[in-house]
Design a protein around this motif. Sequence first.
Motif, PDB file in Angstrom:
ATOM      1  N   GLU A  82      31.564  58.149  75.312  1.00 50.52           N
ATOM      2  CA  GLU A  82      30.098  57.331  75.264  1.00 50.52           C
ATOM      3  C   GLU A  82      30.021  58.509  76.701  1.00 50.52           C
ATOM      4  N   VAL A  83      29.119  59.433  77.244  1.00 50.83           N
ATOM      5  CA  VAL A  83      28.830  60.391  78.114  1.00 50.83           C
ATOM      6  C   VAL A  83      28.083  59.168  78.926  1.00 50.83           C
ATOM      7  N   GLN A  84      28.712  59.471  80.059  1.00 45.67           N
ATOM      8  CA  GLN A  84      27.704  58.075  81.267  1.00 45.67           C
ATOM      9  C   GLN A  84      26.864  58.986  82.547  1.00 45.67           C
ATOM     10  N   VAL A  85      25.617  59.158  81.177  1.00 44.34           N
ATOM     11  CA  VAL A  85      24.863  60.130  81.940  1.00 44.34           C
ATOM     12  C   VAL A  85      24.596  59.841  83.528  1.00 44.34           C
ATOM     13  N   GLU A  86      24.881  58.989  83.543  1.00 47.28           N
ATOM     14  CA  GLU A  86      24.060  57.444  84.396  1.00 47.28           C
ATOM     15  C   GLU A  86      24.407  58.730  86.108  1.00 47.28           C
ATOM     16  N   GLY A 366      37.477  73.288  83.737  1.00 48.60           N
ATOM     17  CA  GLY A 366      35.577  72.833  84.316  1.00 48.60           C
ATOM     18  C   GLY A 366      36.270  71.546  84.050  1.00 48.60           C
ATOM     19  N   ALA A 367      34.836  71.285  85.435  1.00 48.53           N
ATOM     20  CA  ALA A 367      34.974  69.105  85.121  1.00 48.53           C
ATOM     21  C   ALA A 367      33.978  69.165  84.427  1.00 48.53           C
ATOM     22  N   LEU A 368      33.982  67.469  83.910  1.00 45.67           N
ATOM     23  CA  LEU A 368      33.372  67.017  82.912  1.00 45.67           C
ATOM     24  C   LEU A 368      31.839  66.327  83.688  1.00 45.67           C
ATOM     25  N   PRO A 369      30.691  66.751  83.620  1.00 43.36           N
ATOM     26  CA  PRO A 369      29.506  66.689  84.808  1.00 43.36           C
ATOM     27  C   PRO A 369      29.733  65.243  84.679  1.00 43.36           C
ATOM     28  N   ALA A 370      30.382  64.013  83.325  1.00 44.65           N
ATOM     29  CA  ALA A 370      30.347  62.623  84.080  1.00 44.65           C
ATOM     30  C   ALA A 370      31.577  62.314  82.989  1.00 44.65           C
ATOM     31  N   GLU A 371      32.054  60.639  83.423  1.00 44.14           N
ATOM     32  CA  GLU A 371      33.105  60.147  82.378  1.00 44.14           C
ATOM     33  C   GLU A 371      32.941  60.006  81.414  1.00 44.14           C
ATOM     34  N   LEU A 372      33.674  59.796  80.556  1.00 43.87           N
ATOM     35  CA  LEU A 372      33.344  59.300  78.898  1.00 43.87           C
ATOM     36  C   LEU A 372      34.389  57.855  78.806  1.00 43.87           C
ATOM     37  N   ILE A 373      33.727  57.198  78.217  1.00 41.45           N
ATOM     38  CA  ILE A 373      33.686  56.009  78.111  1.00 41.45           C
ATOM     39  C   ILE A 373      34.543  55.721  76.187  1.00 41.45           C
ATOM     40  N   TYR A 374      35.727  55.203  76.229  1.00 40.03           N
ATOM     41  CA  TYR A 374      35.690  55.783  74.826  1.00 40.03           C
ATOM     42  C   TYR A 374      35.435  54.031  74.308  1.00 40.03           C
TER      43      TYR A 374
END
Length: 553
Positions: A82-86, A366-374
């Motif tokens: 899950e991408v933490q778009v916030e 490149g950097a992921l724009p947001a953290e990933l929660i598995y």
Amino acid sequence: MLQFSLSKKLLIWGVVLLGFLFALPNGFYSRVEQVNDARAAIEAGQSSEELTVKAADWPSFLPASLVNLGLDLRGGAHLLAEVQVEQVYTARMDSYWPVVRDALREERETIGTIRRADGPDSELRVRISNPENIARAVEVVRGLATPVVSLSGAGANDIDVSSAGDTVIVQLSEAERLATNTRTMDQSLEIIRRRVDEAGTREPTIQRQGEDRILIQVPGVGSAEELKEIIGKTAKLTFHAVEGRTQDAATRVTSRQFLAPSIDEPGVYYALKKTPVISGEHLVDAQPSFDQNNSPAVSFRLNPTGGRIFGEYTANNIGRPFAIVLDNEVVSAPTIQSHIPGGSGIITGNFTVESTTLLSIQLRAGALPAELIYLQEQTVGPDLGQDSIDAGKRACIVAFIAVLVFMVLSYGLFGLFANIALIVNVALIFALLSIIGATLTLPGIAGIVLTIGMAVDANVLVFERIREELKKAKSPVRAIELGYERAFSAIIDANITTLIAAFILLAFGSGPVRGFSITLGLGIITSVFTAIWVTRLLISIWMRSKNPKTIEV
């Protein structure tokens, strides 16, 4: 219908020969796979005698394309993230602060002094000392808004600006949030794909699920943990000015600062300016290397803009500490000794050779724009994959033998011709799968088994029509010609409707469903070719050589 020109015969046999040639490598899967890996390593500049020997283990004049085995056949790892778009909203607000600050400073005589106030992460709050002129401050900030670049947000601006007392409140508009979500997911998908590809994995499945989730399936990876290491963290590299250093994790910092722990010094925290001097956007290259003490490190190179900013900052801040931050953790905080021109440097820390290689891959991608929660992690072992392959082989063999026996018992010599065409059909399916680089999964095997059963349908239609014509006292040649001619429309109609269903599954399905649709669709195409051309050519050759007065079908 039984007349074939020489060019048509050569074309048919040429297609059959090419089919067997391209399907051949799959009969020596492990051997050809090692050869392909060795050749890829040599092309990448890794040359050794062992690689040269392995690369020569398969004739260079033969095709070496293989059908890729999916996760359920080869074993590997499955992740649902899950991408933490916030977090992107927060970063956007932080990046807005310098722009808003500079714009309001030009109105200082009217609105007074300005400072950033604490507030929710997704908002930027700016307090002014002359609240009676808050309307003017709001008007200035609104002038910074830009149109949303998306079809759904046409006509809308990227920020909403409001006020509360002496505070200007800036936040992303709903249209901009939707556009940001789309960009964030697309960027995350692309970066994950780059990182997985750079690690040398085969045929990963990386696709969006829902609004903020990504499905990642990579065959051949030992475990879900190994896949998580390949994907890594956000790998967001930034350079910040150091405001202070403490050993108290509860130390309060201003809204323009944040507290970051040190990787090399457990228990030590650095107070850093929120706005970075340099960000990962300026990074051009990163490679594993060694520092002056021969310890593993990562060397990096910045683009011209980043190099200019880096050079100016180091020239103006000699003697001050400068923090290199990776994913909000301080890798190192050296003191600037002199001006550093050129935009290149080295990241030192408590690294191993393996970790520097992995970090280099992540930084280059490149950097992921947001953290990933598995949310889901699953490892499919190679043994389970081998069991699936064995079960699939047994299913194919049983289906194949059953069809062969049925056709011979039902149609005699003509059934034997149909069986030869069936063997050609299976070879052509694997040849096409190899050429297009398709991934074979258990549902794909099911599609092949179904194709084996369906492959003789066209021949059954033709042979039954031939039987009917023979009952009308037609000559053998005429009966065969009429059989093919009158069964042709039924064959085309039946296969087109099935092909339409396969295309719909391919267009709207995902994962296993797409695998099934691909093998089914290719099987339909090859079945029509073998039934109309290969079987008819075999019958034509037999009729010309034997010239029978009567035939039994």
